[in-house]
Design a protein around this motif. Sequence first.
Motif, PDB file in Angstrom:
ATOM      1  N   LEU A   1     -62.198  -2.432  54.197  1.00  0.00           N
ATOM      2  CA  LEU A   1     -61.793  -2.276  52.807  1.00  0.00           C
ATOM      3  C   LEU A   1     -63.019  -2.268  51.902  1.00  0.00           C
ATOM      4  O   LEU A   1     -63.914  -3.104  52.045  1.00  0.00           O
ATOM      5  CB  LEU A   1     -60.865  -3.427  52.420  1.00  0.00           C
ATOM      6  CG  LEU A   1     -60.229  -3.341  51.046  1.00  0.00           C
ATOM      7  CD1 LEU A   1     -59.280  -2.147  50.972  1.00  0.00           C
ATOM      8  CD2 LEU A   1     -59.476  -4.617  50.740  1.00  0.00           C
ATOM      9  N   HIS A   2     -63.076  -1.299  51.001  1.00  0.00           N
ATOM     10  CA  HIS A   2     -64.183  -1.208  50.057  1.00  0.00           C
ATOM     11  C   HIS A   2     -63.712  -0.519  48.793  1.00  0.00           C
ATOM     12  O   HIS A   2     -62.622   0.041  48.745  1.00  0.00           O
ATOM     13  CB  HIS A   2     -65.379  -0.462  50.666  1.00  0.00           C
ATOM     14  CG  HIS A   2     -65.083   0.965  50.995  1.00  0.00           C
ATOM     15  ND1 HIS A   2     -64.466   1.336  52.172  1.00  0.00           N
ATOM     16  CD2 HIS A   2     -65.306   2.094  50.306  1.00  0.00           C
ATOM     17  CE1 HIS A   2     -64.334   2.653  52.191  1.00  0.00           C
ATOM     18  NE2 HIS A   2     -64.835   3.132  51.063  1.00  0.00           N
ATOM     19  N   LEU A   3     -64.513  -0.588  47.773  1.00  0.00           N
ATOM     20  CA  LEU A   3     -64.203   0.011  46.480  1.00  0.00           C
ATOM     21  C   LEU A   3     -65.261   1.058  46.181  1.00  0.00           C
ATOM     22  O   LEU A   3     -66.453   0.744  46.124  1.00  0.00           O
ATOM     23  CB  LEU A   3     -64.217  -1.074  45.398  1.00  0.00           C
ATOM     24  CG  LEU A   3     -63.977  -0.640  43.971  1.00  0.00           C
ATOM     25  CD1 LEU A   3     -62.551  -0.148  43.791  1.00  0.00           C
ATOM     26  CD2 LEU A   3     -64.248  -1.795  43.027  1.00  0.00           C
ATOM     27  N   ASP A   4     -64.834   2.305  46.036  1.00  0.00           N
ATOM     28  CA  ASP A   4     -65.774   3.361  45.668  1.00  0.00           C
ATOM     29  C   ASP A   4     -66.101   3.211  44.187  1.00  0.00           C
ATOM     30  O   ASP A   4     -65.209   3.100  43.358  1.00  0.00           O
ATOM     31  CB  ASP A   4     -65.176   4.748  45.932  1.00  0.00           C
ATOM     32  CG  ASP A   4     -65.062   5.053  47.416  1.00  0.00           C
ATOM     33  OD1 ASP A   4     -65.904   4.572  48.183  1.00  0.00           O
ATOM     34  OD2 ASP A   4     -64.118   5.773  47.806  1.00  0.00           O
ATOM     35  N   MET A   5     -67.379   3.189  43.877  1.00  0.00           N
ATOM     36  CA  MET A   5     -67.814   2.986  42.498  1.00  0.00           C
ATOM     37  C   MET A   5     -67.799   4.278  41.681  1.00  0.00           C
ATOM     38  O   MET A   5     -68.023   4.262  40.488  1.00  0.00           O
ATOM     39  CB  MET A   5     -69.224   2.387  42.486  1.00  0.00           C
ATOM     40  CG  MET A   5     -69.291   1.060  43.238  1.00  0.00           C
ATOM     41  SD  MET A   5     -68.066  -0.142  42.704  1.00  0.00           S
ATOM     42  CE  MET A   5     -68.868  -0.790  41.269  1.00  0.00           C
ATOM     43  N   CYS A   6     -67.546   5.391  42.338  1.00  0.00           N
ATOM     44  CA  CYS A   6     -67.462   6.676  41.655  1.00  0.00           C
ATOM     45  C   CYS A   6     -66.481   7.544  42.443  1.00  0.00           C
ATOM     46  O   CYS A   6     -65.904   7.100  43.422  1.00  0.00           O
ATOM     47  CB  CYS A   6     -68.833   7.328  41.554  1.00  0.00           C
ATOM     48  SG  CYS A   6     -69.584   7.628  43.160  1.00  0.00           S
ATOM     49  N   ASP A   7     -66.298   8.758  42.007  1.00  0.00           N
ATOM     50  CA  ASP A   7     -65.422   9.669  42.734  1.00  0.00           C
ATOM     51  C   ASP A   7     -65.908   9.814  44.166  1.00  0.00           C
ATOM     52  O   ASP A   7     -67.097   9.712  44.442  1.00  0.00           O
ATOM     53  CB  ASP A   7     -65.395  11.043  42.070  1.00  0.00           C
ATOM     54  CG  ASP A   7     -64.733  11.010  40.700  1.00  0.00           C
ATOM     55  OD1 ASP A   7     -63.994  10.056  40.436  1.00  0.00           O
ATOM     56  OD2 ASP A   7     -64.972  11.927  39.915  1.00  0.00           O
ATOM     57  N   ALA A   8     -64.967  10.039  45.072  1.00  0.00           N
ATOM     58  CA  ALA A   8     -65.337  10.166  46.486  1.00  0.00           C
ATOM     59  C   ALA A   8     -64.627  11.362  47.094  1.00  0.00           C
ATOM     60  O   ALA A   8     -63.540  11.744  46.664  1.00  0.00           O
ATOM     61  CB  ALA A   8     -64.955   8.897  47.241  1.00  0.00           C
TER      62      ALA A   8
ATOM     63  N   PHE B   1     -55.600   2.532  47.438  1.00  0.00           N
ATOM     64  CA  PHE B   1     -54.979   1.721  46.402  1.00  0.00           C
ATOM     65  C   PHE B   1     -55.517   2.141  45.040  1.00  0.00           C
ATOM     66  O   PHE B   1     -56.661   2.566  44.910  1.00  0.00           O
ATOM     67  CB  PHE B   1     -55.296   0.232  46.634  1.00  0.00           C
ATOM     68  CG  PHE B   1     -54.824  -0.282  47.957  1.00  0.00           C
ATOM     69  CD1 PHE B   1     -53.528  -0.738  48.121  1.00  0.00           C
ATOM     70  CD2 PHE B   1     -55.681  -0.309  49.051  1.00  0.00           C
ATOM     71  CE1 PHE B   1     -53.092  -1.206  49.345  1.00  0.00           C
ATOM     72  CE2 PHE B   1     -55.257  -0.782  50.281  1.00  0.00           C
ATOM     73  CZ  PHE B   1     -53.954  -1.236  50.427  1.00  0.00           C
ATOM     74  N   ARG B   2     -54.693   1.979  44.032  1.00  0.00           N
ATOM     75  CA  ARG B   2     -55.118   2.269  42.662  1.00  0.00           C
ATOM     76  C   ARG B   2     -56.116   1.213  42.197  1.00  0.00           C
ATOM     77  O   ARG B   2     -56.031   0.052  42.593  1.00  0.00           O
ATOM     78  CB  ARG B   2     -53.925   2.279  41.716  1.00  0.00           C
ATOM     79  CG  ARG B   2     -52.949   3.394  41.981  1.00  0.00           C
ATOM     80  CD  ARG B   2     -51.780   3.270  40.997  1.00  0.00           C
ATOM     81  NE  ARG B   2     -50.959   4.440  41.034  1.00  0.00           N
ATOM     82  CZ  ARG B   2     -51.155   5.525  40.276  1.00  0.00           C
ATOM     83  NH1 ARG B   2     -52.141   5.552  39.417  1.00  0.00           N
ATOM     84  NH2 ARG B   2     -50.365   6.564  40.379  1.00  0.00           N
ATOM     85  N   ALA B   3     -57.032   1.618  41.335  1.00  0.00           N
ATOM     86  CA  ALA B   3     -58.038   0.686  40.814  1.00  0.00           C
ATOM     87  C   ALA B   3     -57.392  -0.501  40.114  1.00  0.00           C
ATOM     88  O   ALA B   3     -57.866  -1.629  40.226  1.00  0.00           O
ATOM     89  CB  ALA B   3     -58.979   1.422  39.866  1.00  0.00           C
ATOM     90  N   GLU B   4     -56.287  -0.279  39.431  1.00  0.00           N
ATOM     91  CA  GLU B   4     -55.638  -1.381  38.708  1.00  0.00           C
ATOM     92  C   GLU B   4     -54.999  -2.415  39.644  1.00  0.00           C
ATOM     93  O   GLU B   4     -54.580  -3.476  39.202  1.00  0.00           O
ATOM     94  CB  GLU B   4     -54.614  -0.874  37.689  1.00  0.00           C
ATOM     95  CG  GLU B   4     -53.485  -0.067  38.269  1.00  0.00           C
ATOM     96  CD  GLU B   4     -53.680   1.436  38.165  1.00  0.00           C
ATOM     97  OE1 GLU B   4     -52.670   2.154  38.219  1.00  0.00           O
ATOM     98  OE2 GLU B   4     -54.827   1.902  38.036  1.00  0.00           O
ATOM     99  N   HIS B   5     -54.935  -2.119  40.928  1.00  0.00           N
ATOM    100  CA  HIS B   5     -54.385  -3.072  41.901  1.00  0.00           C
ATOM    101  C   HIS B   5     -55.473  -3.904  42.589  1.00  0.00           C
ATOM    102  O   HIS B   5     -55.173  -4.711  43.464  1.00  0.00           O
ATOM    103  CB  HIS B   5     -53.550  -2.336  42.950  1.00  0.00           C
ATOM    104  CG  HIS B   5     -52.331  -1.700  42.366  1.00  0.00           C
ATOM    105  ND1 HIS B   5     -51.876  -0.467  42.762  1.00  0.00           N
ATOM    106  CD2 HIS B   5     -51.500  -2.100  41.384  1.00  0.00           C
ATOM    107  CE1 HIS B   5     -50.811  -0.146  42.059  1.00  0.00           C
ATOM    108  NE2 HIS B   5     -50.558  -1.123  41.214  1.00  0.00           N
ATOM    109  N   ALA B   6     -56.726  -3.729  42.178  1.00  0.00           N
ATOM    110  CA  ALA B   6     -57.836  -4.434  42.816  1.00  0.00           C
ATOM    111  C   ALA B   6     -57.667  -5.955  42.738  1.00  0.00           C
ATOM    112  O   ALA B   6     -57.923  -6.655  43.721  1.00  0.00           O
ATOM    113  CB  ALA B   6     -59.166  -4.013  42.206  1.00  0.00           C
TER     114      ALA B   6
END
Length: 89
Positions: free
Chosen positions: A19-26, A44-49
């Motif tokens: 699991l990771h969070l892309d800091m920009c478009d991917a 997952f949507r960013a608002e669900h982080a």
Amino acid sequence: MYAAMATVIDELHHGSTRLHLDMCDAINILKWTPPGGCAVWHIFRAEHAEILRSFMRNVFKLRKTLDPINSQSYYLTPNLIEQLKVDYQ
């Protein structure tokens, strides 16, 4: 860049990309897969982080100072995905 390889999807094995969070478009590209192979992505949507962080801190008994997403140390198994749905739906 994340390079993934084949793995078994069950509770004993973990995917090759945690699991990771892309800091920009991917852009994700599946270059080649042998017969019967596949790729599974849970996006997952960013608002669900914050929901994900809370869930993972509870499940893995983590300190609040540790970010379970940005640490890129954890993988959500099929059972954990189901538990997430039940707990936070």
